[in-house]
Design a protein around this motif. Structure first.
Motif, PDB file in Angstrom:
ATOM      1  N   PHE A 125     -10.867   6.689  -2.707  1.00 22.05           N
ATOM      2  CA  PHE A 125     -10.451   6.926  -1.321  1.00 22.05           C
ATOM      3  C   PHE A 125     -10.946   5.810  -0.408  1.00 22.05           C
ATOM      4  CE2 PHE A 125     -11.357   8.319   2.969  1.00 22.05           C
ATOM      5  CZ  PHE A 125     -10.087   8.708   3.372  1.00 22.05           C
ATOM      6  N   ALA A 126     -12.204   5.392  -0.584  1.00 23.49           N
ATOM      7  CA  ALA A 126     -12.761   4.340   0.267  1.00 23.49           C
ATOM      8  C   ALA A 126     -11.964   3.047   0.117  1.00 23.49           C
ATOM      9  CB  ALA A 126     -14.234   4.109  -0.085  1.00 23.49           C
ATOM     10  N   THR A 127     -11.594   2.705  -1.111  1.00 25.50           N
ATOM     11  CA  THR A 127     -10.810   1.497  -1.358  1.00 25.50           C
ATOM     12  C   THR A 127      -9.422   1.620  -0.738  1.00 25.50           C
ATOM     13  OG1 THR A 127     -12.012   1.070  -3.414  1.00 25.50           O
ATOM     14  CG2 THR A 127      -9.867   0.018  -3.173  1.00 25.50           C
ATOM     15  N   TRP A 128      -8.796   2.806  -0.893  1.00 24.52           N
ATOM     16  CA  TRP A 128      -7.469   3.026  -0.302  1.00 24.52           C
ATOM     17  C   TRP A 128      -7.530   2.911   1.222  1.00 24.52           C
ATOM     18  CZ3 TRP A 128      -5.974   6.766   3.212  1.00 24.52           C
ATOM     19  CH2 TRP A 128      -4.590   6.837   3.474  1.00 24.52           C
ATOM     20  N   ALA A 129      -8.537   3.528   1.835  1.00 23.90           N
ATOM     21  CA  ALA A 129      -8.666   3.487   3.291  1.00 23.90           C
ATOM     22  C   ALA A 129      -8.898   2.058   3.777  1.00 23.90           C
ATOM     23  CB  ALA A 129      -9.816   4.398   3.738  1.00 23.90           C
ATOM     24  N   ASN A 130      -9.715   1.305   3.061  1.00 21.80           N
ATOM     25  CA  ASN A 130      -9.988  -0.084   3.443  1.00 21.80           C
ATOM     26  C   ASN A 130      -8.724  -0.927   3.334  1.00 21.80           C
ATOM     27  OD1 ASN A 130     -11.868  -2.383   3.995  1.00 21.80           O
ATOM     28  ND2 ASN A 130     -11.246  -2.980   1.929  1.00 21.80           N
ATOM     29  N   THR A 131      -7.943  -0.704   2.277  1.00 22.10           N
ATOM     30  CA  THR A 131      -6.686  -1.437   2.091  1.00 22.10           C
ATOM     31  C   THR A 131      -5.697  -1.129   3.206  1.00 22.10           C
ATOM     32  OG1 THR A 131      -7.002  -1.385  -0.302  1.00 22.10           O
ATOM     33  CG2 THR A 131      -4.788  -1.870   0.478  1.00 22.10           C
ATOM     34  N   ASN A 132      -5.780   0.086   3.736  1.00 25.36           N
ATOM     35  CA  ASN A 132      -4.853   0.508   4.800  1.00 25.36           C
ATOM     36  C   ASN A 132      -5.455   0.350   6.195  1.00 25.36           C
ATOM     37  OD1 ASN A 132      -2.215   1.899   3.621  1.00 25.36           O
ATOM     38  ND2 ASN A 132      -3.921   2.304   2.217  1.00 25.36           N
ATOM     39  N   GLN A 133      -6.358  -0.630   6.305  1.00 29.80           N
ATOM     40  CA  GLN A 133      -6.892  -1.078   7.601  1.00 29.80           C
ATOM     41  C   GLN A 133      -7.708  -0.022   8.369  1.00 29.80           C
ATOM     42  OE1 GLN A 133      -3.362  -2.236   6.925  1.00 29.80           O
ATOM     43  NE2 GLN A 133      -4.635  -3.773   5.947  1.00 29.80           N
ATOM     44  N   TRP A 134      -8.338   0.901   7.674  1.00 26.23           N
ATOM     45  CA  TRP A 134      -9.309   1.742   8.365  1.00 26.23           C
ATOM     46  C   TRP A 134     -10.501   0.859   8.733  1.00 26.23           C
ATOM     47  CZ3 TRP A 134     -10.356   7.488   7.129  1.00 26.23           C
ATOM     48  CH2 TRP A 134      -9.149   8.174   6.935  1.00 26.23           C
ATOM     49  N   ASP A 135     -10.990   0.973   9.955  1.00 25.13           N
ATOM     50  CA  ASP A 135     -12.200   0.218  10.268  1.00 25.13           C
ATOM     51  C   ASP A 135     -13.402   0.939   9.659  1.00 25.13           C
ATOM     52  OD1 ASP A 135     -13.704   1.891  12.411  1.00 25.13           O
ATOM     53  OD2 ASP A 135     -11.653   1.793  13.200  1.00 25.13           O
ATOM     54  N   ILE A 136     -14.471   0.204   9.438  1.00 28.39           N
ATOM     55  CA  ILE A 136     -15.614   0.720   8.695  1.00 28.39           C
ATOM     56  C   ILE A 136     -16.256   1.909   9.403  1.00 28.39           C
ATOM     57  CG2 ILE A 136     -17.283  -0.865   9.736  1.00 28.39           C
ATOM     58  CD1 ILE A 136     -17.189   0.334   6.061  1.00 28.39           C
ATOM     59  N   LYS A 137     -16.253   1.922  10.735  1.00 26.43           N
ATOM     60  CA  LYS A 137     -16.845   3.031  11.479  1.00 26.43           C
ATOM     61  C   LYS A 137     -16.072   4.322  11.240  1.00 26.43           C
ATOM     62  CE  LYS A 137     -18.157   4.602  16.095  1.00 26.43           C
ATOM     63  NZ  LYS A 137     -18.138   4.302  17.559  1.00 26.43           N
ATOM     64  N   ALA A 138     -14.736   4.229  11.298  1.00 26.65           N
ATOM     65  CA  ALA A 138     -13.904   5.413  11.065  1.00 26.65           C
ATOM     66  C   ALA A 138     -14.085   5.928   9.646  1.00 26.65           C
ATOM     67  CB  ALA A 138     -12.433   5.079  11.333  1.00 26.65           C
ATOM     68  N   LEU A 139     -14.175   5.012   8.681  1.00 31.91           N
ATOM     69  CA  LEU A 139     -14.358   5.407   7.287  1.00 31.91           C
ATOM     70  C   LEU A 139     -15.710   6.084   7.091  1.00 31.91           C
ATOM     71  CD1 LEU A 139     -13.449   5.438   4.352  1.00 31.91           C
ATOM     72  CD2 LEU A 139     -14.302   3.102   4.113  1.00 31.91           C
ATOM     73  N   MET A 140     -16.757   5.541   7.681  1.00 29.73           N
ATOM     74  CA  MET A 140     -18.092   6.127   7.560  1.00 29.73           C
ATOM     75  C   MET A 140     -18.138   7.530   8.167  1.00 29.73           C
ATOM     76  SD  MET A 140     -20.535   2.817   8.323  1.00 29.73           S
ATOM     77  CE  MET A 140     -22.047   3.817   8.296  1.00 29.73           C
ATOM     78  N   GLU A 141     -17.506   7.701   9.309  1.00 28.47           N
ATOM     79  CA  GLU A 141     -17.478   9.020   9.950  1.00 28.47           C
ATOM     80  C   GLU A 141     -16.704  10.027   9.111  1.00 28.47           C
ATOM     81  OE1 GLU A 141     -15.851   8.349  13.803  1.00 28.47           O
ATOM     82  OE2 GLU A 141     -17.745   7.617  14.669  1.00 28.47           O
ATOM     83  N   TYR A 142     -15.592   9.584   8.531  1.00 27.18           N
ATOM     84  CA  TYR A 142     -14.747  10.492   7.750  1.00 27.18           C
ATOM     85  C   TYR A 142     -15.447  10.949   6.478  1.00 27.18           C
ATOM     86  CZ  TYR A 142     -10.582  12.306   5.406  1.00 27.18           C
ATOM     87  OH  TYR A 142      -9.686  13.124   4.747  1.00 27.18           O
ATOM     88  N   VAL A 143     -16.063   9.995   5.765  1.00 29.56           N
ATOM     89  CA  VAL A 143     -16.696  10.323   4.497  1.00 29.56           C
ATOM     90  C   VAL A 143     -18.081  10.921   4.688  1.00 29.56           C
ATOM     91  CG1 VAL A 143     -17.499   9.358   2.293  1.00 29.56           C
ATOM     92  CG2 VAL A 143     -15.347   8.591   3.280  1.00 29.56           C
ATOM     93  N   GLY A 144     -18.776  10.509   5.771  1.00 32.27           N
ATOM     94  CA  GLY A 144     -20.111  11.035   6.023  1.00 32.27           C
ATOM     95  C   GLY A 144     -21.233  10.083   5.677  1.00 32.27           C
TER      96      GLY A 144
END
Length: 316
Positions: free
Chosen positions: A265-284
């Motif tokens: 999921f983290a790799t998919w989100a990064n590939t689809n231009q999620w910024d790191i802050k949004a990804l960290m908040e989503y995953v925890g």
């Protein structure tokens, strides 16, 4: 056990207690050490296993020894300067590349879902209740684990009474505790209802088939197709996933683990231009370094960037 001991016992996670007990047993029984230990004996213990145990395992053994001495009121020998020097020397002489689970890519996830749906249709035709239950459970587990980036211990602790489904929107999941929740305040996660590869639909299908209304979401299924009251053991989820991936025809199925869902999921989100802050908040994630360890670039060898630059120079 007194009430004080009861709360002290509860402050340490069960997996941590087991691993610490195993480490102390290894030091005392397998190696023949004495407790309380001296800095010299701990240093000799480290050197005796420097070429057979990983540096992370040795650090875990040190943490267990440190905890034992603190609990018993003895000085901690693992904080001595000689221990730090020995560990540094082991890293220099026995460098080991860190192994990481292969991320589950979205294409592989889609292939897995197609295989499960096809196999499920056959199981319904044959009225194979055990296969039906296993496939529905595994589908819900994989899709929920992927889209929420859950660890295996988090998946095993999901409880039906802590999940609320909002039709056509998603589901709200409450986890009273998790590895990232150091203060045990509890965390709330939201999983979306999707047009494909939907974790919400998979979860609802699983509940509809089992008529479950409370207790653990993901449970063991015995050889006769009977559903257990207990949750899946977190340590069994990697084995379950590898068998599932192998049966679905995924390449290098042995390279996957329960962390493959989170890394995928983290790799998919990064590939689809999620910024790191949004990804960290989503995953925890609380630490950016932890987050970056899970992300694998879509352009692993930097081929796209280098080729683009070469073509640009050529056209000039």
């Amino acid at each position: 056990m007194s009430k004080i001991d009861h709360y002290i016992h509860a402050a340490t996670r069960q997996n941590t207690r087991r691993s610490y007990q195993s480490a102390i047993h290894h030091f005392e029984v397998t190696w023949g050490g004495f407790l309380p230990a001296t800095a010299n004996s701990v240093a000799r213990y480290l050197t005796d296993y420097a070429d057979t145990l990983s540096i992370n395992t040795l650090k875990q053994r040190l943490a267990a020894l440190a905890q034992w001495h603190m609990d018993q009121g003895f000085p901690d020998p693992t904080k001595a300067p000689v221990i730090k020097k020995v560990l540094k020397g082991i890293k220099e002489l026995h460098p080991v590349q860190e192994k990481q689970a292969k991320p589950l890519q979205l294409e592989a996830l889609a292939q897995l879902e197609r295989w499960m749906d096809q196999t499920l249709s056959v199981a319904h035709e044959q009225d194979d209740q055990k296969a039906i239950l296993a496939l529905l459970r595994n589908k819900a587990l994989v899709l929920t684990g992927f889209w929420r980036g859950f660890r295996s211990d988090e998946l095993s602790r999901l409880r039906i009474e802590n999940i609320q489904v909002t039709p056509n929107q998603g589901m709200t999941i409450y986890l009273p505790r998790s590895k990232g929740d150091r203060q045990n305040q509890g965390q709330t996660f939201k999983a979306p209802a999707l047009s494909r590869l939907c974790p919400v639909t998979a979860y609802q299908d699983w509940l509809a088939a089992t008529f479950l209304s409370e207790g653990p979401v993901f449970r063991r299924i015995d050889r006769w197709g009977k559903l257990a009251d207990q949750a899946l053991n977190p340590n069994s989820i990697t084995t379950l996933l590898r068998k599932l991936f192998r049966d679905a025809g995924l390449v290098d199925f042995n390279c996957y683990s329960s962390h493959s869902l989170r890394r995928g999921f983290a790799t998919w989100a990064n590939t689809n231009q999620w910024d790191i802050k949004a990804l960290m908040e989503y995953v925890g994630w609380k630490d950016i370094h932890s987050a970056m360890r899970y992300i694998e670039s879509a352009d692993t060898f930097a081929k796209y960037r280098i080729e683009s630059a070469l073509q640009s120079r050529a056209s000039e």
